[in-house]
Design a protein around this motif. Structure first.
Motif, mmCIF file in Angstrom:
data_model
loop_
_atom_site.group_PDB
_atom_site.id
_atom_site.type_symbol
_atom_site.label_atom_id
_atom_site.label_comp_id
_atom_site.label_asym_id
_atom_site.label_seq_id
_atom_site.Cartn_x
_atom_site.Cartn_y
_atom_site.Cartn_z
ATOM 1 N N GLN B 62 0.804 -1.240 -0.053
ATOM 2 C CA GLN B 62 0.011 0.141 0.016
ATOM 3 C C GLN B 62 0.669 1.202 0.072
ATOM 4 O OE1 GLN B 62 -3.854 0.389 0.658
ATOM 5 N NE2 GLN B 62 -3.275 -1.620 -0.459
ATOM 6 N N ASP B 63 0.412 2.333 -0.647
ATOM 7 C CA ASP B 63 1.316 3.712 -0.764
ATOM 8 C C ASP B 63 1.082 4.038 0.735
ATOM 9 O OD1 ASP B 63 2.129 3.318 -3.256
ATOM 10 O OD2 ASP B 63 0.496 4.951 -4.098
ATOM 11 N N PRO B 64 2.006 5.001 1.192
ATOM 12 C CA PRO B 64 1.973 5.612 2.340
ATOM 13 C C PRO B 64 0.617 6.387 2.564
ATOM 14 C CG PRO B 64 4.084 6.130 1.249
ATOM 15 C CD PRO B 64 3.235 5.446 0.089
ATOM 16 N N SER B 65 0.235 6.339 3.796
ATOM 17 C CA SER B 65 -1.263 7.068 4.089
ATOM 18 C C SER B 65 -1.212 7.427 5.556
ATOM 19 C CB SER B 65 -2.288 5.995 3.732
ATOM 20 O OG SER B 65 -2.226 5.029 4.474
ATOM 21 N N GLY B 66 -2.366 8.114 6.053
ATOM 22 C CA GLY B 66 -2.360 8.270 7.246
ATOM 23 C C GLY B 66 -2.292 7.124 8.268
ATOM 24 N N ASP B 67 -2.870 5.953 7.794
ATOM 25 C CA ASP B 67 -2.791 4.691 8.664
ATOM 26 C C ASP B 67 -1.318 3.972 8.648
ATOM 27 O OD1 ASP B 67 -5.374 5.036 9.328
ATOM 28 O OD2 ASP B 67 -5.888 3.590 7.614
ATOM 29 N N HIS B 68 -0.821 4.181 7.629
ATOM 30 C CA HIS B 68 0.487 3.569 7.292
ATOM 31 C C HIS B 68 1.410 4.657 6.821
ATOM 32 C CE1 HIS B 68 -1.173 -0.290 8.088
ATOM 33 N NE2 HIS B 68 -1.997 -0.107 7.091
ATOM 34 N N TRP B 69 2.349 5.232 7.637
ATOM 35 C CA TRP B 69 2.982 6.219 7.177
ATOM 36 C C TRP B 69 4.168 6.039 6.079
ATOM 37 C CZ3 TRP B 69 4.607 8.661 12.594
ATOM 38 C CH2 TRP B 69 3.564 9.023 13.254
ATOM 39 N N LEU B 70 4.412 4.757 5.996
ATOM 40 C CA LEU B 70 5.552 4.398 5.067
ATOM 41 C C LEU B 70 4.925 3.330 4.167
ATOM 42 C CD1 LEU B 70 8.816 4.206 6.867
ATOM 43 C CD2 LEU B 70 8.010 6.154 5.530
ATOM 44 N N GLY B 71 3.749 3.308 4.256
ATOM 45 C CA GLY B 71 2.912 2.158 3.375
ATOM 46 C C GLY B 71 3.064 0.613 4.212
ATOM 47 N N THR B 72 2.655 -0.419 3.310
ATOM 48 C CA THR B 72 2.765 -1.644 3.764
ATOM 49 C C THR B 72 3.570 -2.592 2.792
ATOM 50 O OG1 THR B 72 0.771 -2.380 2.533
ATOM 51 C CG2 THR B 72 0.423 -1.385 4.717
ATOM 52 N N ASN B 73 4.151 -3.730 3.681
ATOM 53 C CA ASN B 73 4.794 -4.587 2.608
ATOM 54 C C ASN B 73 4.043 -5.446 2.135
ATOM 55 O OD1 ASN B 73 4.220 -6.487 4.701
ATOM 56 N ND2 ASN B 73 6.020 -6.428 5.583
ATOM 57 N N LYS B 74 4.825 -6.732 1.466
ATOM 58 C CA LYS B 74 4.079 -7.674 0.789
ATOM 59 C C LYS B 74 3.032 -8.599 1.723
ATOM 60 C CE LYS B 74 7.218 -11.293 0.229
ATOM 61 N NZ LYS B 74 7.931 -12.342 -0.491
#
Lengths: 367, 294
Positions: B62-74
């Motif tokens: 996932q691209d960086p967002s408010g929930d995941h500041w640096l996005g998510t891994n596989k």
């Protein structure tokens, strides 16, 4: 190596006057013994490594012969035959007395016979090494050459302009460059240059050559080989250059403080002549031995670089052999690499001892 | 390179001198701050973030967002959290390996340099042999022989391949310190060899040893990362080295999150080691007054 000892004799005449209390003949013997000592020391080191790898193989939790035989049996070979084939390929017989195995192994190693490769095409280990060697020699050699030439030059310039603007900018960068391993630099290079900025496409640069290119002395071949080796060469060159700059800067600075440079200036010699004949020559001398050591560490570091680039050189070969438990290859490579470093060191020691008589006299402290 | 130890006779306020030395070189001071910062996030990170980083297989890369500041891994895990947790292993192993290397080097180097004789000969020969085998080659061999490894064993292997150079320099320094008057005095008092080596001689080399320790930690971390990049070490969930390796293997850098997954831990590793390198230059200024004059 014995020929080296005798061939060093003619040069004795050109050596500086000996201390008063020694006669030339004793001097000559002393000097010869330094070279001889180094040769014996080097040979013994190689012998220790060969012996070490033999016992390491023996200490493996899994018996390579057993494993090889099992895989042959699994492929339909008759069990009796499988064991003899496995013994022949790995070139030792686990049932023979250890001492006999050891001497056979030694004798074979001296003849360059390290058994056969266990993975991929079956061939003598030495043949495989020779097939991969030129590629690593080319990429690592080009990298080191660029680094040495550039590093020595810039290092000298920095020494002349110590604490100047150039020095203040370049020296810290050189320090950081010298401290970063080549594979991390390569990773950054690919991420920034290829993925982020899109300057080049790194995927087709992997491997040794493009699939359609034939090996031969053609323009196409040389161009393609350079294209594929480019990223590793840059990675080796950049990460090694920093160290050379700093070393050269400090040795040059030291020489610049010597009295004979001041005297040369006072004599009104041309600045150009002082720089090359007086400073340059004496500053480069102590740096020479480090080339040999650089070789060893870079080949170690080449493993990761070659793996990232899928560049089929010695590093990748060694890595894959280790990964697949191809013991004869790992063993031979260890001996091969060590011998290369040992001989490079020996050569440098001998050259240095001819250039600088103090080394021969203080050989005991030469650690 | 060769930091000659200097016996400083009168040193007014060790701490003051230390601070002064540290701030003397700007790059060294900044390096020190970087090291402190990364150590802080490494060892405080797990306390703040908690080690529970749930998988969410429906949302990989996932691209960086408010929930995941640096996005998510596989696996859909939060990259920021993984980064905060991932430093403990490489940095701890690096320190441990550096520590082992320095201890081995001190013991062997001091004994060889002080006692000389057959111990010296043996130590020199072993050093010579180990030095000629490229360290990474030796490590890879050992790791392939030993199969499954935990962090301690990895640190031990790295540490045991990293001592030779240091052993030689310590040996050389002990040999020169041995000739000084205060050692001669101690010898006349019959203080015993162990005491003379470890109480009289070694304290004079503290600066050199600290700097060597930092270099050893630096090299250990590089070796460690190299082996992670090669995929030689066991997979552990939160580890900067593993992050770089698995992101690279998956060619993940063609997505934003994938690029961050590799770049962020890589940047932290490089920053940390650059910090160590520059810090070491600052320390050299403190411990080696001769450098200051130049």
């Amino acid at each position: 190596m014995a020929t080296d000892t005798t061939s060093s004799d003619p040069a004795v005449e050109g050596s500086p006057p000996s201390p008063k209390e020694h006669k030339p003949s004793l001097w000559r013997r002393l000097r010869r013994s330094y070279v001889l000592k180094r040769v014996i020391h080097s040979l013994f080191t190689i012998y220790l490594v060969i012996t070490g790898t033999f016992f390491l193989l023996r200490a493996m939790p899994r018996d390579p012969v057993e494993e090889m035989a099992n895989s042959l049996i699994a492929n339909g070979t008759h069990p009796d035959q499988a064991y003899s084939v496995a013994r022949a390929r790995i070139s030792y017989d686990p049932d023979a007395p250890l001492i006999q195995q050891y001497f056979e192994y030694l004798a074979n190693a001296l003849r360059g016979d390290f058994g056969t490769t266990l993975t991929g095409r079956t061939e003598p280990v030495l043949d495989r090494i020779m097939e991969y060697l030129p590629w690593t020699l080319f990429s690592v050699g080009a990298g080191i050459t660029i680094a040495v030439v550039f590093g020595l030059f810039v290092g000298m310039v920095l020494a002349y302009r110590r604490n100047g603007l150039l020095d203040q900018i370049v020296s810290p960068i050189a320090g950081v460059m010298a401290g970063i391993p080549n594979y991390l630099f390569l990773a950054v290079l690919i991420l920034v240059g290829s993925v982020w900025l899109g300057f080049f496409d790194y995927a087709p640069m992997q491997g040794r050559l493009s699939p359609y290119v034939e090996v031969g002395f053609t323009f196409e071949f040389i161009g393609d080989a350079l294209y594929h080796a480019m990223l590793p060469i840059i990675a080796y060159a950049v990460t090694v250059t920093g160290g050379w700059m700093l070393t050269m800067k400090s040795t040059t600075a030291e020489v610049l403080g010597e009295e004979y440079v001041t005297v040369a200036r006072a004599r009104g010699l041309k600045e150009g002549r002082i720089r090359t004949q007086y400073v340059g020559r004496n500053a480069i001398l102590p740096v020479v031995p480090q080339i040999a050591l650089a070789l060893g560490t870079i080949i170690g570091g080449a493993i990761v670089v070659e793996q990232i680039m899928q560049y089929k050189g010695l590093g990748l070969m060694l890595f894959e052999a280790t990964w697949r438990h191809d013991y004869p290859v790992v063993q031979a490579m260890t001996i091969f690499l060590t011998s290369a470093v040992v001989f490079a060191n020996l050569l440098v020691d001998i050259i240095n001892s001819r250039l600088d008589p103090r080394i021969r006299l203080n050989s005991k402290e030469g650690a | 390179m060769s930091a000659t130890p200097t016996v400083v006779d009168d040193e007014p306020g060790v701490f003051k001198r230390f601070l002064h030395g540290m701030t003397r070189s700007k790059s060294g001071f900044v390096g020190g701050l970087i090291v402190l910062f990364i150590l802080a996030i490494t060892y405080l990170g797990p306390l703040i973030m908690g080690s529970d980083n749930a998988q969410d297989l429906r949302n990989p890369w996932q691209d960086p967002s408010g929930d995941h500041w640096l996005g998510t891994n596989k696996f859909g895990q939060d990259i920021f959290q993984q980064t905060m947790l991932g430093g403990v292993q490489p940095i701890s192993v690096g320190f441990l390996a550096g520590f082992i290397a320095v201890i081995v080097a001190i013991v062997l180097g001091a004994l060889a340099g002080y006692l000389r004789g057959w111990i010296d000969t043996v130590v020199l020969y072993v050093t010579d042999v180990v030095v000629t085998i490229p360290a990474l080659v030796l490590m890879i061999m050992l790791i392939s022989v030993l199969d499954t490894l935990n962090s301690w064993q990895v640190a031990l292997i790295i540490g045991l391949t990293a001592w030779p150079y240091l052993t030689r320099s310590i040996r050389a320094q002990v040999m020169s310190l041995k000739e000084r008057e205060f050692v001669e005095a101690a010898r006349l008092q019959d203080l015993g060899k162990g005491r003379i080596i470890f109480v009289e001689i070694l304290p004079n080399m503290v600066g050199f040893i600290i700097i060597s320790f930092i270099i050893a930690v630096n090299n250990a971390i590089y070796a460690l990362v190299g082996m992670y990049v090669l995929g030689l070490l066991p997979y552990t969930e939160n580890n900067w080295g593993v992050m770089v390796n698995s992101g690279w293997e998956d060619n993940a850098f063609y997505t934003t999150a994938g690029l961050l997954y590799i770049v962020v831990p890589l940047a932290l590793i490089i920053l940390f080691t650059i910090g160590l390198i520059t810090l070491q230059r600052s320390l050299e200024q403190i411990f080696n007054p001769r450098l200051r004059e130049r």
